[in-house]
Structures are given as C-alpha cells and as structure tokens.
Design a protein around this motif. Structure first.
Motif, PDB file in Angstrom:
ATOM      1  N   ARG A  98       0.854  -1.192   0.000  1.00 30.61           N
ATOM      2  CA  ARG A  98       0.000   0.000   0.000  1.00 30.61           C
ATOM      3  C   ARG A  98       0.883   1.233   0.000  1.00 30.61           C
ATOM      4  NH1 ARG A  98      -4.862  -0.573   3.852  1.00 30.61           N
ATOM      5  NH2 ARG A  98      -5.400   1.325   2.744  1.00 30.61           N
ATOM      6  N   SER A 104       0.847   3.983   1.643  1.00 31.86           N
ATOM      7  CA  SER A 104       1.274   4.474   2.958  1.00 31.86           C
ATOM      8  C   SER A 104       2.375   3.597   3.555  1.00 31.86           C
ATOM      9  CB  SER A 104       0.085   4.568   3.912  1.00 31.86           C
ATOM     10  OG  SER A 104      -0.509   3.292   4.078  1.00 31.86           O
ATOM     11  N   GLU A 164     -14.147   0.705  -1.713  1.00 36.30           N
ATOM     12  CA  GLU A 164     -14.470   0.882  -0.296  1.00 36.30           C
ATOM     13  C   GLU A 164     -14.478   2.372  -0.004  1.00 36.30           C
ATOM     14  OE1 GLU A 164     -11.253  -1.076   1.690  1.00 36.30           O
ATOM     15  OE2 GLU A 164     -11.873  -3.069   1.068  1.00 36.30           O
ATOM     16  N   PRO A 188     -11.460   4.723  -0.500  1.00 39.93           N
ATOM     17  CA  PRO A 188     -10.929   3.743  -1.447  1.00 39.93           C
ATOM     18  C   PRO A 188      -9.561   3.233  -1.003  1.00 39.93           C
ATOM     19  CG  PRO A 188     -11.633   5.733  -2.578  1.00 39.93           C
ATOM     20  CD  PRO A 188     -11.704   6.010  -1.113  1.00 39.93           C
ATOM     21  N   ARG A 189      -9.335   1.962  -1.229  1.00 37.06           N
ATOM     22  CA  ARG A 189      -8.054   1.343  -0.878  1.00 37.06           C
ATOM     23  C   ARG A 189      -7.381   0.938  -2.181  1.00 37.06           C
ATOM     24  NH1 ARG A 189      -7.232  -4.470   0.756  1.00 37.06           N
ATOM     25  NH2 ARG A 189      -9.482  -4.554   0.508  1.00 37.06           N
ATOM     26  N   GLU A 231      -3.943  -1.091  -3.722  1.00 35.19           N
ATOM     27  CA  GLU A 231      -2.817  -1.985  -3.443  1.00 35.19           C
ATOM     28  C   GLU A 231      -2.010  -2.179  -4.710  1.00 35.19           C
ATOM     29  OE1 GLU A 231      -4.067  -5.655  -1.657  1.00 35.19           O
ATOM     30  OE2 GLU A 231      -4.661  -4.656   0.209  1.00 35.19           O
TER      31      GLU A 231
END
Length: 117
Positions: free
Chosen positions: A42, A44, A78, A81-82, A84
């Motif tokens: 991710r 972050s 989501e 939003p996520r 990857e």
C-alpha cells in the motif's frame, strides 16, 4: 498526458543491460520491487518504509512501474478507497535479478566492514 521519461527510450545499441536498467534502474525502483515482495503493497506502507522519498517521487515511480507492466494497481471499492500494488507475473520475472543484486550488495557491505575492521 504521459510524462516523458529521460531514459525510457535511450538504448542506441539495443543493449539488453541498458534495456533492463531503463525499466528498473534508478534509486527507488529496485527497492520498491523488493518491498512489494515483503508485502509492503500500500502507498502508505511504502512511504513509511522509505522515509526519504518524496510523495511525488513515489507516485512517479509507481506509475512508471505500472506503465511498464511490472506492477499492477488494484483499487478496492471501499470508503475510503483502498489501493494496493502487487508485482505482475512479468514483474515477478525480475525477482532473480533483484535477489542477485541483494546478495551482491550484502556481500559487498560485509567486505567493506571487514576492510574497516
């Protein structure tokens, strides 16, 4: 509009090593590829693991790796939003190279330490 990369198309002699370095060379790309193998997938997490990289540089490097089909970006629907990042199958084909670079680097670091001692 795609930003033009300095080295992407530079390969006057069609050298296979230059071709490889145009894809994964530089300060950050090999490290990003390695971190993705460790599950740091991710934005972050990558940013925390690489505290000296600017946000814009990380964005640029991820975009270039994605444009070269080395990584895949997945957006999850989501809130919030996520996103990857994962190595593509093509990107996984670089792992033997990254692993050899890591082995060489580790041996060289140890040799430098031995010379100091």
């Amino acid at each position: 509009m795609e930003k033009h990369r300095k080295n992407k198309d530079f390969n006057p002699n069609n050298c296979p090593v230059t071709h490889c370095m145009n894809k994964i060379g530089g300060k950050w790309k090999p490290v990003i590829i390695y971190l993705l193998t460790l599950g740091k997938n991710r934005f972050s997490l990558l940013q925390k693991t690489l505290p000296t990289i600017s946000k814009q540089m990380l964005v640029n490097q991820l975009r270039e790796l994605e444009a070269d089909k080395i990584i895949e970006r997945t957006i999850f629907a989501e809130i919030p939003p996520r996103v990857e990042y994962n190595l593509s199958d093509y990107g996984k084909s670089l792992l033997p190279i990254i692993n050899v670079m890591g082995k060489w680097g580790k041996e060289d670091i140890n040799n430098e330490i031995d010379m100091i001692l």
